[in-house]
Design a protein around this motif. Structure first.
Motif, PDB file in Angstrom:
ATOM      1  N   LYS A 168      74.036 -50.460   3.758  1.00 27.52           N
ATOM      2  CA  LYS A 168      73.341 -49.959   4.946  1.00 27.52           C
ATOM      3  C   LYS A 168      72.164 -49.070   4.550  1.00 27.52           C
ATOM      4  O   LYS A 168      71.089 -49.121   5.155  1.00 27.52           O
ATOM      5  CB  LYS A 168      74.312 -49.188   5.834  1.00 27.52           C
ATOM      6  N   MET A 169      72.389 -48.239   3.521  1.00 27.14           N
ATOM      7  CA  MET A 169      71.305 -47.399   3.023  1.00 27.14           C
ATOM      8  C   MET A 169      70.178 -48.267   2.445  1.00 27.14           C
ATOM      9  O   MET A 169      68.994 -47.971   2.602  1.00 27.14           O
ATOM     10  CB  MET A 169      71.829 -46.444   1.950  1.00 27.14           C
ATOM     11  N   LEU A 170      70.561 -49.355   1.778  1.00 27.09           N
ATOM     12  CA  LEU A 170      69.578 -50.289   1.224  1.00 27.09           C
ATOM     13  C   LEU A 170      68.772 -50.929   2.350  1.00 27.09           C
ATOM     14  O   LEU A 170      67.565 -51.154   2.207  1.00 27.09           O
ATOM     15  CB  LEU A 170      70.294 -51.358   0.397  1.00 27.09           C
ATOM     16  N   ASP A 171      69.425 -51.218   3.476  1.00 30.83           N
ATOM     17  CA  ASP A 171      68.735 -51.802   4.628  1.00 30.83           C
ATOM     18  C   ASP A 171      67.684 -50.831   5.175  1.00 30.83           C
ATOM     19  O   ASP A 171      66.603 -51.256   5.597  1.00 30.83           O
ATOM     20  CB  ASP A 171      69.735 -52.151   5.731  1.00 30.83           C
ATOM     21  N   ILE A 172      68.009 -49.534   5.187  1.00 30.91           N
ATOM     22  CA  ILE A 172      67.049 -48.535   5.647  1.00 30.91           C
ATOM     23  C   ILE A 172      65.812 -48.531   4.747  1.00 30.91           C
ATOM     24  O   ILE A 172      64.674 -48.542   5.205  1.00 30.91           O
ATOM     25  CB  ILE A 172      67.690 -47.130   5.666  1.00 30.91           C
ATOM     26  N   GLN A 173      66.058 -48.540   3.429  1.00 27.39           N
ATOM     27  CA  GLN A 173      64.944 -48.543   2.480  1.00 27.39           C
ATOM     28  C   GLN A 173      64.118 -49.814   2.605  1.00 27.39           C
ATOM     29  O   GLN A 173      62.874 -49.779   2.562  1.00 27.39           O
ATOM     30  CB  GLN A 173      65.479 -48.397   1.053  1.00 27.39           C
ATOM     31  N   THR A 174      64.791 -50.948   2.770  1.00 33.03           N
ATOM     32  CA  THR A 174      64.094 -52.228   2.897  1.00 33.03           C
ATOM     33  C   THR A 174      63.225 -52.256   4.149  1.00 33.03           C
ATOM     34  O   THR A 174      62.077 -52.726   4.116  1.00 33.03           O
ATOM     35  CB  THR A 174      65.104 -53.387   2.933  1.00 33.03           C
ATOM     36  N   LYS A 175      63.749 -51.745   5.257  1.00 27.85           N
ATOM     37  CA  LYS A 175      62.982 -51.693   6.505  1.00 27.85           C
ATOM     38  C   LYS A 175      61.747 -50.805   6.332  1.00 27.85           C
ATOM     39  O   LYS A 175      60.652 -51.146   6.797  1.00 27.85           O
ATOM     40  CB  LYS A 175      63.872 -51.158   7.625  1.00 27.85           C
ATOM     41  N   PHE A 176      61.914 -49.685   5.659  1.00 27.03           N
ATOM     42  CA  PHE A 176      60.809 -48.761   5.419  1.00 27.03           C
ATOM     43  C   PHE A 176      59.700 -49.443   4.619  1.00 27.03           C
ATOM     44  O   PHE A 176      58.523 -49.394   4.982  1.00 27.03           O
ATOM     45  CB  PHE A 176      61.332 -47.529   4.679  1.00 27.03           C
ATOM     46  N   ARG A 177      60.071 -50.108   3.532  1.00 28.52           N
ATOM     47  CA  ARG A 177      59.082 -50.793   2.696  1.00 28.52           C
ATOM     48  C   ARG A 177      58.397 -51.912   3.464  1.00 28.52           C
ATOM     49  O   ARG A 177      57.179 -52.104   3.374  1.00 28.52           O
ATOM     50  CB  ARG A 177      59.758 -51.357   1.446  1.00 28.52           C
ATOM     51  N   ASP A 178      59.189 -52.663   4.214  1.00 31.02           N
ATOM     52  CA  ASP A 178      58.660 -53.809   4.944  1.00 31.02           C
ATOM     53  C   ASP A 178      57.627 -53.365   5.976  1.00 31.02           C
ATOM     54  O   ASP A 178      56.574 -53.991   6.130  1.00 31.02           O
ATOM     55  CB  ASP A 178      59.811 -54.553   5.622  1.00 31.02           C
ATOM     56  N   MET A 179      57.915 -52.266   6.676  1.00 28.10           N
ATOM     57  CA  MET A 179      56.994 -51.775   7.699  1.00 28.10           C
ATOM     58  C   MET A 179      55.694 -51.258   7.078  1.00 28.10           C
ATOM     59  O   MET A 179      54.615 -51.442   7.640  1.00 28.10           O
ATOM     60  CB  MET A 179      57.667 -50.680   8.533  1.00 28.10           C
ATOM     61  N   ILE A 180      55.798 -50.639   5.914  1.00 24.63           N
ATOM     62  CA  ILE A 180      54.582 -50.167   5.232  1.00 24.63           C
ATOM     63  C   ILE A 180      53.723 -51.352   4.800  1.00 24.63           C
ATOM     64  O   ILE A 180      52.507 -51.374   4.995  1.00 24.63           O
ATOM     65  CB  ILE A 180      54.940 -49.294   4.013  1.00 24.63           C
ATOM     66  N   ASN A 181      54.364 -52.359   4.233  1.00 24.91           N
ATOM     67  CA  ASN A 181      53.622 -53.525   3.757  1.00 24.91           C
ATOM     68  C   ASN A 181      52.975 -54.304   4.896  1.00 24.91           C
ATOM     69  O   ASN A 181      51.971 -54.996   4.694  1.00 24.91           O
ATOM     70  CB  ASN A 181      54.550 -54.446   2.966  1.00 24.91           C
ATOM     71  N   LYS A 182      53.526 -54.197   6.107  1.00 23.96           N
ATOM     72  CA  LYS A 182      53.003 -54.950   7.251  1.00 23.96           C
ATOM     73  C   LYS A 182      52.147 -54.097   8.185  1.00 23.96           C
ATOM     74  O   LYS A 182      51.684 -54.592   9.217  1.00 23.96           O
ATOM     75  CB  LYS A 182      54.170 -55.552   8.051  1.00 23.96           C
ATOM     76  N   SER A 183      51.949 -52.822   7.873  1.00 22.27           N
ATOM     77  CA  SER A 183      51.180 -51.948   8.758  1.00 22.27           C
ATOM     78  C   SER A 183      49.753 -52.465   8.941  1.00 22.27           C
ATOM     79  O   SER A 183      49.130 -52.946   7.999  1.00 22.27           O
ATOM     80  CB  SER A 183      51.156 -50.516   8.207  1.00 22.27           C
ATOM     81  N   ASP A 184      49.235 -52.364  10.179  1.00 24.57           N
ATOM     82  CA  ASP A 184      47.883 -52.852  10.462  1.00 24.57           C
ATOM     83  C   ASP A 184      46.954 -51.679  10.774  1.00 24.57           C
ATOM     84  O   ASP A 184      47.340 -50.517  10.658  1.00 24.57           O
ATOM     85  CB  ASP A 184      47.903 -53.858  11.619  1.00 24.57           C
ATOM     86  N   GLU A 185      45.725 -52.000  11.182  1.00 24.05           N
ATOM     87  CA  GLU A 185      44.712 -50.962  11.407  1.00 24.05           C
ATOM     88  C   GLU A 185      45.123 -49.961  12.482  1.00 24.05           C
ATOM     89  O   GLU A 185      44.729 -48.805  12.443  1.00 24.05           O
ATOM     90  CB  GLU A 185      43.375 -51.613  11.789  1.00 24.05           C
ATOM     91  N   THR A 186      45.914 -50.419  13.446  1.00 28.02           N
ATOM     92  CA  THR A 186      46.326 -49.516  14.527  1.00 28.02           C
ATOM     93  C   THR A 186      47.315 -48.464  14.055  1.00 28.02           C
ATOM     94  O   THR A 186      47.558 -47.482  14.756  1.00 28.02           O
ATOM     95  CB  THR A 186      46.970 -50.314  15.684  1.00 28.02           C
ATOM     96  N   GLN A 187      47.870 -48.660  12.871  1.00 32.44           N
ATOM     97  CA  GLN A 187      48.862 -47.717  12.343  1.00 32.44           C
ATOM     98  C   GLN A 187      48.282 -46.870  11.207  1.00 32.44           C
ATOM     99  O   GLN A 187      49.018 -46.185  10.522  1.00 32.44           O
ATOM    100  CB  GLN A 187      50.094 -48.480  11.857  1.00 32.44           C
ATOM    101  N   ILE A 188      46.950 -46.939  11.034  1.00 33.47           N
ATOM    102  CA  ILE A 188      46.276 -46.182   9.976  1.00 33.47           C
ATOM    103  C   ILE A 188      45.305 -45.189  10.610  1.00 33.47           C
ATOM    104  O   ILE A 188      44.497 -45.559  11.475  1.00 33.47           O
ATOM    105  CB  ILE A 188      45.499 -47.122   9.028  1.00 33.47           C
ATOM    106  N   LEU A 189      45.361 -43.939  10.182  1.00 34.64           N
ATOM    107  CA  LEU A 189      44.542 -42.888  10.797  1.00 34.64           C
ATOM    108  C   LEU A 189      43.049 -43.123  10.618  1.00 34.64           C
ATOM    109  O   LEU A 189      42.250 -42.853  11.506  1.00 34.64           O
ATOM    110  CB  LEU A 189      44.920 -41.520  10.204  1.00 34.64           C
ATOM    111  N   GLY A 190      42.628 -43.613   9.473  1.00 33.91           N
ATOM    112  CA  GLY A 190      41.214 -43.702   9.140  1.00 33.91           C
ATOM    113  C   GLY A 190      40.505 -44.946   9.606  1.00 33.91           C
ATOM    114  O   GLY A 190      39.415 -45.262   9.107  1.00 33.91           O
ATOM    115  N   GLY A 191      41.099 -45.702  10.528  1.00 32.46           N
ATOM    116  CA  GLY A 191      40.448 -46.913  11.013  1.00 32.46           C
ATOM    117  C   GLY A 191      40.267 -47.949   9.928  1.00 32.46           C
ATOM    118  O   GLY A 191      41.066 -48.033   8.991  1.00 32.46           O
ATOM    119  N   LYS A 192      39.180 -48.747  10.022  1.00 34.93           N
ATOM    120  CA  LYS A 192      38.982 -49.855   9.082  1.00 34.93           C
ATOM    121  C   LYS A 192      38.801 -49.370   7.642  1.00 34.93           C
ATOM    122  O   LYS A 192      39.397 -49.924   6.710  1.00 34.93           O
ATOM    123  CB  LYS A 192      37.771 -50.688   9.492  1.00 34.93           C
ATOM    124  N   GLU A 193      37.988 -48.315   7.453  1.00 39.00           N
ATOM    125  CA  GLU A 193      37.769 -47.821   6.090  1.00 39.00           C
ATOM    126  C   GLU A 193      39.080 -47.306   5.489  1.00 39.00           C
ATOM    127  O   GLU A 193      39.401 -47.588   4.334  1.00 39.00           O
ATOM    128  CB  GLU A 193      36.733 -46.694   6.092  1.00 39.00           C
TER     129      GLU A 193
END
Length: 295
Positions: free
Chosen positions: A140-165
């Protein structure tokens, strides 16, 4: 044959036996990747490549879905399960004024902070590993870590403070972040094996856990996946060496009529066999790390 060759091999020529494993000498590029990553994280942060507070809130929301959803399930699971405690710490607490204290709710996350969070999760997971195998709570702890990594790898421009740059800067840094996390996983498997009675078995079990988790395997290249599959399985020779390592003591002691001298000799032979099996599995782990570093 070499392991059974005689007591002459003895206790004098087995340098630290199984515990002589040193991962940094196997994959020297891992430290270099970490240093490169840190420099890239800092550059990304300067350009606004930081995950937004909404990302943190979305992560908490995804974690809450991992908990029991019905009143009956929540009552049975209780509030003191390890996973529930992790989610509570990440969520923080609400004070009398309705302000969230502590946790990551409503706060931006840099890649430096993300790496530290990931390493803390790895430390927690270590506590649920025995001979390379994860307990149910550890999974279960591994699932938490996996979800965290997956969301970071899939984050888009709307989830980044600095916009496109900021997103472009984060995108570059994120590749090194993913590589660093992959190499960290290999490192952890070796470290856990060092502390086990049967390192070869622990290494194989560690990679088998990875292989059996489709979410965990995402992001690895076909070449690395093939190497992980190879490390998760062993051939007849490796299995024979590993089995000999666990059985030589009673076999040799019984055949020589017992006694202190024969016990010492059989212990040395058993250690040699386990060392040989460990080196076989280490070479497979080395292949994985080298392929990750090469890419």
């Amino acid at each position: 044959g070499g392991a059974l060759g005689g007591a002459g091999y003895g206790l004098t020529k087995i340098p630290d036996a199984i515990h002589a494993i040193r991962y940094k000498s196997v994959i020297p590029n891992s430290d270099q990747v970490r240093k490169m990553s840190s420099a890239m994280y800092e550059e990304a942060a300067q350009k606004g490549g930081v995950l937004t507070p909404k990302f943190a809130d979305d992560f908490i929301y995804e974690l809450q879905k991992m908990e029991p959803q019905t009143a009956q399930g929540k009552a049975l699971a209780g509030a003191d399960s390890p996973v529930t405690k992790v989610i509570q710490r990440l969520s923080g607490t609400v004070d009398d004024n309705g302000v969230v204290q502590g946790g990551i709710t409503g706060k931006p996350i840099t890649l430096d902070a993300a790496q530290e969070m990931d390493e803390v999760l790895s430390d927690m997971i270590d506590g649920y590993v025995k001979d390379g195998k994860l307990s149910k709570e550890g999974m279960k702890m591994l699932d938490i870590q996996t979800k965290f990594r997956d969301m970071i790898n899939k984050s888009d421009e709307t989830q980044i403070l600095g916009g496109k740059e900021g997103f472009d800067a984060l995108k570059k840094a994120r590749k090194l972040w993913a590589t660093s996390r992959q190499m960290s996983d290999i490192d952890r498997i070796i470290q856990r094996a060092e502390l086990s009675e049967q390192p070869a078995t622990a290494i194989k079990s560690g990679f088998r856990t990875m292989l059996n988790n489709p979410n965990r395997m995402r992001g690895y290249s076909p070449e690395v996946k093939k190497a992980i599959k190879d490390a998760a399985t062993t051939g007849a020779v490796t299995d024979l060496i590993r089995t000999a390592g666990s059985r030589l003591i009673p076999i040799i002691t019984a055949s020589t009529g017992g006694g202190l001298g024969s016990t010492a000799a059989s212990a040395a032979a058993s250690m040699a066999a386990r060392e040989a099996a460990s080196r076989v599995q280490l070479s497979k782990a080395d292949k994985i790390g080298q392929e990750i570093a090469r890419q």
